[in-house]
Design a protein around this motif. Structure first.
Motif, PDB file in Angstrom:
ATOM      1  N   ILE A 158       0.854  -1.195   0.000  1.00 23.30           N
ATOM      2  CA  ILE A 158       0.000   0.000   0.000  1.00 23.30           C
ATOM      3  C   ILE A 158       0.885   1.238   0.000  1.00 23.30           C
ATOM      4  N   GLU A 159       0.599   2.140  -0.916  1.00 21.85           N
ATOM      5  CA  GLU A 159       1.264   3.449  -0.962  1.00 21.85           C
ATOM      6  C   GLU A 159       0.557   4.382   0.023  1.00 21.85           C
ATOM      7  N   LEU A 160       1.227   4.755   1.099  1.00 19.91           N
ATOM      8  CA  LEU A 160       0.593   5.607   2.107  1.00 19.91           C
ATOM      9  C   LEU A 160       0.179   6.973   1.557  1.00 19.91           C
ATOM     10  N   PRO A 161       0.973   7.645   0.697  1.00 18.69           N
ATOM     11  CA  PRO A 161       0.506   8.938   0.152  1.00 18.69           C
ATOM     12  C   PRO A 161      -0.800   8.796  -0.633  1.00 18.69           C
ATOM     13  N   HIS A 162      -0.933   7.709  -1.387  1.00 17.41           N
ATOM     14  CA  HIS A 162      -2.168   7.494  -2.142  1.00 17.41           C
ATOM     15  C   HIS A 162      -3.349   7.293  -1.196  1.00 17.41           C
ATOM     16  N   ASP A 214      -8.560  23.629   8.800  1.00 17.04           N
ATOM     17  CA  ASP A 214      -7.631  23.488   7.683  1.00 17.04           C
ATOM     18  C   ASP A 214      -7.082  22.055   7.686  1.00 17.04           C
ATOM     19  N   LEU A 215      -7.485  21.263   6.699  1.00 19.30           N
ATOM     20  CA  LEU A 215      -7.068  19.867   6.596  1.00 19.30           C
ATOM     21  C   LEU A 215      -6.044  19.740   5.481  1.00 19.30           C
ATOM     22  N   GLY A 216      -4.826  19.287   5.813  1.00 19.73           N
ATOM     23  CA  GLY A 216      -3.783  19.172   4.803  1.00 19.73           C
ATOM     24  C   GLY A 216      -2.937  17.934   5.021  1.00 19.73           C
ATOM     25  N   ALA A 217      -1.933  17.746   4.159  1.00 17.74           N
ATOM     26  CA  ALA A 217      -1.078  16.556   4.203  1.00 17.74           C
ATOM     27  C   ALA A 217       0.367  16.944   3.959  1.00 17.74           C
ATOM     28  N   ASP A 218       1.281  16.170   4.558  1.00 17.63           N
ATOM     29  CA  ASP A 218       2.725  16.322   4.352  1.00 17.63           C
ATOM     30  C   ASP A 218       3.285  14.913   4.203  1.00 17.63           C
ATOM     31  N   CYS A 219       3.426  14.477   2.957  1.00 13.43           N
ATOM     32  CA  CYS A 219       3.705  13.057   2.698  1.00 13.43           C
ATOM     33  C   CYS A 219       5.064  12.859   2.037  1.00 13.43           C
ATOM     34  N   CYS A 256       3.179  11.203   6.591  1.00 12.15           N
ATOM     35  CA  CYS A 256       3.704   9.848   6.461  1.00 12.15           C
ATOM     36  C   CYS A 256       5.151   9.933   6.009  1.00 12.15           C
ATOM     37  N   GLY A 257       5.927   8.941   6.344  1.00 13.04           N
ATOM     38  CA  GLY A 257       7.336   8.932   5.990  1.00 13.04           C
ATOM     39  C   GLY A 257       8.005   7.708   6.583  1.00 13.04           C
ATOM     40  N   ALA A 258       9.328   7.782   6.738  1.00 14.69           N
ATOM     41  CA  ALA A 258      10.088   6.654   7.268  1.00 14.69           C
ATOM     42  C   ALA A 258      11.227   7.176   8.118  1.00 14.69           C
ATOM     43  N   ASN A 259      11.441   6.526   9.271  1.00 14.34           N
ATOM     44  CA  ASN A 259      12.556   6.811  10.169  1.00 14.34           C
ATOM     45  C   ASN A 259      13.321   5.517  10.411  1.00 14.34           C
ATOM     46  N   ALA A 289       8.312   2.712   8.552  1.00 15.49           N
ATOM     47  CA  ALA A 289       7.297   3.641   8.062  1.00 15.49           C
ATOM     48  C   ALA A 289       6.440   4.138   9.214  1.00 15.49           C
ATOM     49  N   PHE A 290       5.955   5.365   9.094  1.00 12.76           N
ATOM     50  CA  PHE A 290       5.066   5.918  10.115  1.00 12.76           C
ATOM     51  C   PHE A 290       3.943   6.691   9.431  1.00 12.76           C
ATOM     52  N   LEU A 291       2.850   6.796  10.166  1.00 13.77           N
ATOM     53  CA  LEU A 291       1.677   7.557   9.734  1.00 13.77           C
ATOM     54  C   LEU A 291       1.169   8.292  10.956  1.00 13.77           C
ATOM     55  N   GLU A 292       0.943   9.606  10.822  1.00 13.76           N
ATOM     56  CA  GLU A 292       0.482  10.355  11.984  1.00 13.76           C
ATOM     57  C   GLU A 292      -0.506  11.434  11.564  1.00 13.76           C
ATOM     58  N   VAL A 293      -1.404  11.731  12.513  1.00  8.54           N
ATOM     59  CA  VAL A 293      -2.409  12.783  12.336  1.00  8.54           C
ATOM     60  C   VAL A 293      -2.195  13.775  13.468  1.00  8.54           C
ATOM     61  N   ASP A 294      -1.866  15.022  13.097  1.00 12.81           N
ATOM     62  CA  ASP A 294      -1.505  16.063  14.055  1.00 12.81           C
ATOM     63  C   ASP A 294      -2.579  17.141  14.010  1.00 12.81           C
ATOM     64  N   ASP A 295      -3.151  17.465  15.203  1.00  7.56           N
ATOM     65  CA  ASP A 295      -4.189  18.495  15.244  1.00  7.56           C
ATOM     66  C   ASP A 295      -3.824  19.546  16.281  1.00  7.56           C
TER      67      ASP A 295
END
Length: 485
Positions: free
Chosen positions: A340-344, A363-368, A405-408, A412-418
């Motif tokens: 699965i492609e996380l950005p998609h 304001d809903l946005g993404a940083d992938c 989303c990204g990788a460390n 891989a990681f996925l996070e939602v920041d509010d």
């Protein structure tokens, strides 16, 4: 609290059951070896003692005066005697009359040796006159008789030889201490004991190696069970399982089949129940909408609006319950997992949630970054929808929600920041519980969102972390996937 018992080790039990019998066999073997070597060793030393007596007989002859005499090495007897193989002795007295008893003789290896030449009437002709005679042995055809005595405070082995010399009966008696016999027996005991011990240790080592090799199928079965994913309820293979363990594996397969059938029944029930709820709820919502339009401006409008909100919450709870049931680990096979492609995935979920975010002034946005994970697509879709839904619910108008989303280090990681109200540190463990609603929860929530997120993360071997927002306020929900993803 009762003390926990140590697990039973088959290796230790087999070693315990084998060690005691092997030690008993070792002791019995040493005892048998000892009993078998004692008699031949004593017989060999008795033969040596008898040859000493024959050597003394070979020196007896009748002198010029007609009396029996014993020759010395300097004065050999006038005629050769038939004892060429007799062992030499230290020189005895030159005459057997008038010179008193011979001194004690020293044998080999520290043994003390005595001898006596006597007549049948008891008169001593030479040697130690106090030395007793061995009783005659009627079964012995060679004229020898043997006995064990205590003489001058020493335990001794005695041999008497009854013969006739120049027509006169003579008794030759010899005796020696058993030091050499005991040393020989001791050496043989040590030799046989070491040999038996080495053989027994070799047998034990070979047996333990054989046991370890024989238990390898159990170790493979253990690894097979330990490496199975939690959702795997398929039967275990019995191809290489030993016949002694096969009933256990078959019973375990029966249990897995029972659990699988129970899970499938539960899932079918939940799916049917959700389907049966959706249809009447959809009809009820449609009727309430019509009724709301008909009663617009009337006193019933407010009550119908409240009723419409309750039906919406009921429909939402039913959908959440169905999602939670379908998120059980046992409901998914290996074939359900894809790359699965996380950005998609993030793009699809943000597109479906954008209208709701705009309606709340958020304001809903993404940083992938480009990253892939292995998982069940629709489950990760539900996970991200619930995270964004919770973020929108708890973020006031004018705030922001950012999905990253990204990788460390290869993970891989996925996070939602509010930038919402945040979750107190004391409640971050409890908000994962089903139907738990914190103090800041809105009325339209059912307390299942983070339970679904946590369950989906566990299905994928990932870890849900609840952190402070990146701007110092709000909440950051982070999913860290395993490196293999």
């Amino acid at each position: 609290m009762p003390e926990r018992k140590r697990p039973i080790s088959i290796h230790r039990r087999l070693l315990r059951y084998m060690l005691a019998p092997l030690l008993l066999l070792l002791v019995a073997g040493v005892a048998v070896d000892h009993s078998m070597i004692v008699s031949p060793i004593h017989s060999a030393f008795d033969r040596a003692l008898s040859r000493a007596a024959l050597a003394i007989v070979a020196r007896i002859h009748r002198g010029p005066d007609g009396q029996l005499a014993m020759s010395s090495p300097e004065h050999p007897p006038p005629a050769p005697r038939p004892f060429a193989n007799a062992e030499p002795l230290p020189p005895p007295p030159k005459s057997m009359h008038g010179e008193g008893p011979s001194p004690t003789l020293r044998g080999m290896g520290g043994d003390v040796f005595f001898y006596r030449v006597s007549l049948p009437d008891g008169r001593s002709l030479a040697g130690t006159p106090e030395l007793p005679l061995a009783p005659p042995d009627d079964k012995a055809a060679d004229g020898f008789s043997f006995a064990d005595i205590t003489f001058q405070g020493e335990v001794m082995r005695l041999a008497s030889y009854r013969t006739v010399e120049d027509g006169e009966a003579v008794i030759v008696t010899v005796a020696e201490t058993p030091a050499r016999r005991d040393r020989a027996v001791h050496r043989m005991d040590v030799s046989f004991g070491l040999n038996d011990t080495v053989q027994m240790a070799a047998v034990l080592i070979i047996a333990l190696i054989g046991i370890r090799i024989s238990l390898r199928p159990l170790q493979r079965l253990s690894r097979q069970i330990a490496n199975r994913p939690a959702q795997a309820l398929t039967p275990l293979s019995t191809d290489e399982v030993p016949s002694e363990v096969r009933p256990v594996v078959e019973s375990l397969n029966t249990l897995l089949g029972t659990v699988r059938n129970s899970v499938l029944s539960q899932q079918h029930f939940m799916a049917n129940a959700a389907h049966q709820l959706r249809t009447p709820l959809t009809g009820l919502k449609a009727q309430l909408e019509v009724l709301g339009r008909e009663t617009a401006g009337s006193p019933l409008e407010e009550r119908i609006a409240l009723l419409h909100g309750g039906v919406d919450r009921l429909a939402h709870t039913a959908n959440q319950l169905l999602t939670l049931a379908r998120a059980e680990p046992s409901a998914h096979r290996a074939s359900h997992y894809t790359s699965i492609e996380l950005p998609h995935l993030i793009g699809e979920v943000i597109e479906s949630s954008l209208d709701r975010a705009l309606a709340h002034g958020i304001d809903l946005g993404a940083d992938c970054q480009h990253v892939q994970v292995t998982g069940v697509y629709w489950l990760l879709h539900e996970l991200l929808i619930n995270l964004i839904d919770n973020a929108i619910r708890h973020t006031p108008a004018g705030g922001h929600v950012t999905v990253r989303c990204g990788a460390n280090d290869g993970q891989a990681f996925l996070e939602v920041d509010d930038s919402g109200t945040g979750i107190p540190a004391g409640e971050r463990a409890r908000v994962r519980e089903r139907f738990y609603r914190g103090a800041g929860s809105t009325d339209d929530g059912c307390g299942l969102g983070l339970s679904i997120v946590d369950e989906v993360a566990r299905v994928h071997g990932a870890q849900l972390s609840i952190l402070d927002g990146s701007t110092g306020q709000g909440t950051r929900m982070r999913i860290d996937f395993p490196a293999s993803s």
